[in-house]
Design a protein around this motif. Structure first.
Motif, PDB file in Angstrom:
ATOM      1  N   LEU A 127      13.168  30.388 -35.977  1.00 15.22           N
ATOM      2  CA  LEU A 127      14.615  30.337 -36.617  1.00 15.22           C
ATOM      3  C   LEU A 127      15.346  29.382 -35.941  1.00 15.22           C
ATOM      4  CD1 LEU A 127      14.807  34.411 -36.581  1.00 15.22           C
ATOM      5  CD2 LEU A 127      14.428  32.904 -38.635  1.00 15.22           C
ATOM      6  N   THR A 128      16.583  29.069 -36.553  1.00 18.14           N
ATOM      7  CA  THR A 128      17.528  28.503 -35.526  1.00 18.14           C
ATOM      8  C   THR A 128      18.180  29.200 -34.714  1.00 18.14           C
ATOM      9  OG1 THR A 128      19.328  28.698 -37.229  1.00 18.14           O
ATOM     10  CG2 THR A 128      17.967  26.843 -37.668  1.00 18.14           C
ATOM     11  N   ASN A 129      19.056  28.885 -33.968  1.00 21.60           N
ATOM     12  CA  ASN A 129      20.047  29.618 -32.972  1.00 21.60           C
ATOM     13  C   ASN A 129      20.725  30.746 -33.580  1.00 21.60           C
ATOM     14  OD1 ASN A 129      20.352  29.638 -30.197  1.00 21.60           O
ATOM     15  ND2 ASN A 129      20.130  27.575 -30.199  1.00 21.60           N
ATOM     16  N   LEU A 130      21.629  30.227 -34.610  1.00 18.93           N
ATOM     17  CA  LEU A 130      22.430  30.863 -35.415  1.00 18.93           C
ATOM     18  C   LEU A 130      21.637  32.022 -36.171  1.00 18.93           C
ATOM     19  CD1 LEU A 130      25.430  31.388 -36.275  1.00 18.93           C
ATOM     20  CD2 LEU A 130      24.610  29.992 -38.482  1.00 18.93           C
ATOM     21  N   GLU A 131      20.516  31.912 -36.750  1.00 19.71           N
ATOM     22  CA  GLU A 131      19.681  32.697 -37.521  1.00 19.71           C
ATOM     23  C   GLU A 131      19.167  33.701 -36.523  1.00 19.71           C
ATOM     24  OE1 GLU A 131      18.250  29.451 -40.821  1.00 19.71           O
ATOM     25  OE2 GLU A 131      17.013  29.899 -39.039  1.00 19.71           O
ATOM     26  N   PHE A 132      18.751  33.326 -35.343  1.00 23.83           N
ATOM     27  CA  PHE A 132      18.406  34.252 -34.447  1.00 23.83           C
ATOM     28  C   PHE A 132      19.349  35.161 -33.909  1.00 23.83           C
ATOM     29  CE2 PHE A 132      16.703  35.629 -30.262  1.00 23.83           C
ATOM     30  CZ  PHE A 132      15.771  35.974 -30.546  1.00 23.83           C
ATOM     31  N   ARG A 133      20.583  34.702 -33.618  1.00 26.09           N
ATOM     32  CA  ARG A 133      21.552  35.741 -33.391  1.00 26.09           C
ATOM     33  C   ARG A 133      21.952  36.747 -34.441  1.00 26.09           C
ATOM     34  NH1 ARG A 133      23.847  30.797 -31.335  1.00 26.09           N
ATOM     35  NH2 ARG A 133      25.657  30.994 -33.021  1.00 26.09           N
ATOM     36  N   LEU A 134      22.078  36.134 -35.646  1.00 28.73           N
ATOM     37  CA  LEU A 134      22.364  37.036 -36.744  1.00 28.73           C
ATOM     38  C   LEU A 134      21.381  38.092 -36.867  1.00 28.73           C
ATOM     39  CD1 LEU A 134      24.276  37.071 -39.017  1.00 28.73           C
ATOM     40  CD2 LEU A 134      22.722  35.628 -40.492  1.00 28.73           C
ATOM     41  N   LEU A 135      20.075  37.828 -36.945  1.00 28.91           N
ATOM     42  CA  LEU A 135      19.012  38.630 -36.990  1.00 28.91           C
ATOM     43  C   LEU A 135      19.164  39.785 -36.035  1.00 28.91           C
ATOM     44  CD1 LEU A 135      16.599  39.640 -38.661  1.00 28.91           C
ATOM     45  CD2 LEU A 135      15.366  38.044 -37.473  1.00 28.91           C
ATOM     46  N   HIS A 136      19.280  39.278 -34.864  1.00 32.89           N
ATOM     47  CA  HIS A 136      19.358  39.961 -33.656  1.00 32.89           C
ATOM     48  C   HIS A 136      20.589  41.187 -33.845  1.00 32.89           C
ATOM     49  CE1 HIS A 136      19.311  40.790 -28.912  1.00 32.89           C
ATOM     50  NE2 HIS A 136      18.785  41.563 -29.537  1.00 32.89           N
ATOM     51  N   ALA A 137      21.445  40.697 -34.235  1.00 36.40           N
ATOM     52  CA  ALA A 137      22.642  41.618 -34.409  1.00 36.40           C
ATOM     53  C   ALA A 137      22.343  42.662 -35.530  1.00 36.40           C
ATOM     54  CB  ALA A 137      23.832  40.939 -34.898  1.00 36.40           C
ATOM     55  N   PHE A 138      21.557  42.449 -36.635  1.00 39.49           N
ATOM     56  CA  PHE A 138      21.074  43.325 -37.510  1.00 39.49           C
ATOM     57  C   PHE A 138      20.014  44.195 -36.890  1.00 39.49           C
ATOM     58  CE2 PHE A 138      23.417  40.590 -40.527  1.00 39.49           C
ATOM     59  CZ  PHE A 138      23.982  41.681 -41.232  1.00 39.49           C
ATOM     60  N   ILE A 139      19.104  43.712 -36.188  1.00 40.63           N
ATOM     61  CA  ILE A 139      17.967  44.578 -35.685  1.00 40.63           C
ATOM     62  C   ILE A 139      18.416  45.525 -34.621  1.00 40.63           C
ATOM     63  CG2 ILE A 139      15.695  44.680 -34.311  1.00 40.63           C
ATOM     64  CD1 ILE A 139      14.789  42.252 -36.052  1.00 40.63           C
ATOM     65  N   LYS A 140      19.483  45.055 -33.934  1.00 44.30           N
ATOM     66  CA  LYS A 140      20.076  46.272 -33.004  1.00 44.30           C
ATOM     67  C   LYS A 140      20.816  47.265 -33.749  1.00 44.30           C
ATOM     68  CE  LYS A 140      22.388  43.253 -30.293  1.00 44.30           C
ATOM     69  NZ  LYS A 140      23.149  42.713 -29.170  1.00 44.30           N
TER      70      LYS A 140
END
Lengths: 237, 237
Positions: free
Chosen positions: B165-178
């Motif tokens: 994942l790119t940085n942005l994609e990672f942060r985005l997915l992290h926000a949702f998984i949290k």
DNA sequence: ACAAGTCGATAACATTTTGGTTACAAGGTA
DNA sequence: TACCTTGTAACCAAAATGTTATCGACTTGT
């Protein structure tokens, strides 16, 4: 003195929901009794069946789960929930007392573990401590009759069945549920639901919006949630 | 095999500090041994004396406290700390086993309670569970269904298969998984993923970013991880 | 009771808002 | 330079909401 204290506690804890999963019916009833007496809202299950569906609709603050359940093991079930992202606090109950069990319980994501027979008093204390530590998440819901509005999830449930509402419909229904049985006049609704900035606001906008809401939450028209108040507005019955 | 596992755990837990207060020296040493072996940084005390001073300098993640201490009672001491605003998790130890004690322990702000003699294994499990619940996360992976996010490695695994994942994609997915199953609105996502400093933020930035993420984690579009919430944002199903 | 006027219900249509998608541009990095 | 990442713009589709018209129901004055 004691009863007064209890009623006060009831007031405080009324909104805290606890899920209980225990296949031995007499134990389930006993625990339900003790927890209810403390003012918790308890929902009991005899197996893990239907629990997942329940969790999609409600946000209980604690689960008390027997390890030894018919069908799916309690710890297996909790592990399953953890994998799905549920972070709800869990207290395991068990008849057995072997270290392997204990470890399995904690490793599957349990927060506490009690071995039968235990004193209800101790369960209450442990539940209270765990709720305290978890920062009891106040259930952000508003209810009226069989309607339940989950503000966070932005979702309406009617008798537990989810109904999708549009943004406008949601705000509208929320306004009524916050003021049940009260006639809400058109000016109030315009401010509350639409925002008072609109210069051009057609007479019938509210009619149409409420009409759409009525159809969505009661397509057959048998329940008549709303009643018009002639010349004023509407009220939620 | 076992030692390798232990050393790995040590690596992870190295930074977690635990305070131990126990007046029986042999028990203190025994517990210090077991906890250290697990990789925790343990500081032992024979009485409550000096502990308060220690807390002013360090921020331990857990305290394990004997109820029966010379000078000040353990529960009395914890109550004192709670009054001072310390929220540190506490496990009480006691030789006695009377309900009154139990209640006093929990009421004074304890999180767990163990009666001697107990197995060190159980203490370790309870300590771990309490640390987990308190947000002291020794392991840095987040899971949701078949998604697993390794925070340190900055890597996504789907059913064990690594996905870049790119940085942005990672942060985005992290926000949702949290926040699974919760609708996350656009403002929240802007703050959480992009950082609120951006003055000019285009409407469609989120749409496009999420679209790219969706394509990357589910190219065929068969799993539908995300659902739009109209007028609000998106949610992880 | 009746007629006129007012308001609500409803359906059909129009408009606006929002999300999905693609292509391209700007900036960063190997 | 040749990529990769990310933002921006343009376009379309879908959904939500507003507008209008018509009908029916209630209220009121006579």
């Amino acid at each position: 003195m004691l009863s007064k204290n209890n009623s006060m506690e009831s007031m405080e804890k009324k909104h805290i929901e606890i899920v209980l999963i225990e296949d031995e019916e007499d134990i389930l009833e006993l625990l339900e009794y003790h927890l209810s007496k403390e003012g918790y809202a308890v929902t009991g299950f005899l197996s893990t069946e239907n629990v997942e569906q329940f969790l999609e609709e409600e946000n209980p603050s604690l689960m008390i789960v027997d390890r030894n359940l018919p069908g799916m093991e309690g710890s297996e079930f909790i592990l399953h929930l953890r994998r799905l992202g549920y972070k709800i606090p869990v207290i395991f109950l068990t008849a057995r007392n072997q270290e392997g069990d204990l470890e399995e319980g904690f490793k599957s994501g349990g927060d506490d573990y009690m071995t039968k027979p235990f004193s209800p008093k101790e369960l209450l204390l442990r539940a209270e401590a765990l709720l305290r530590r978890s920062g009891v998440t106040a259930n952000n819901t508003v209810r009226y009759k069989d309607l339940m509005l989950d503000i966070q999830k932005h979702q309406l449930f009617i008798n537990g069945k989810p109904i999708d509402l549009t943004n406008l419909e949601f705000r509208l229904l929320h306004a009524f549920i916050k003021n049940p049985r009260q006639p809400l006049d058109r000016d109030f609704l315009r401010d509350e639901v639409w925002g008072n900035d609109s210069t051009t606001f057609h007479d019938k906008t509210i009619n149409v919006a409420l009409n759409r809401l009525k159809k969505k939450i009661d397509p057959s028209g048998e329940k008549s949630y709303f009643a018009p108040v002639w010349g004023i507005g509407y009220k939620l019955l």
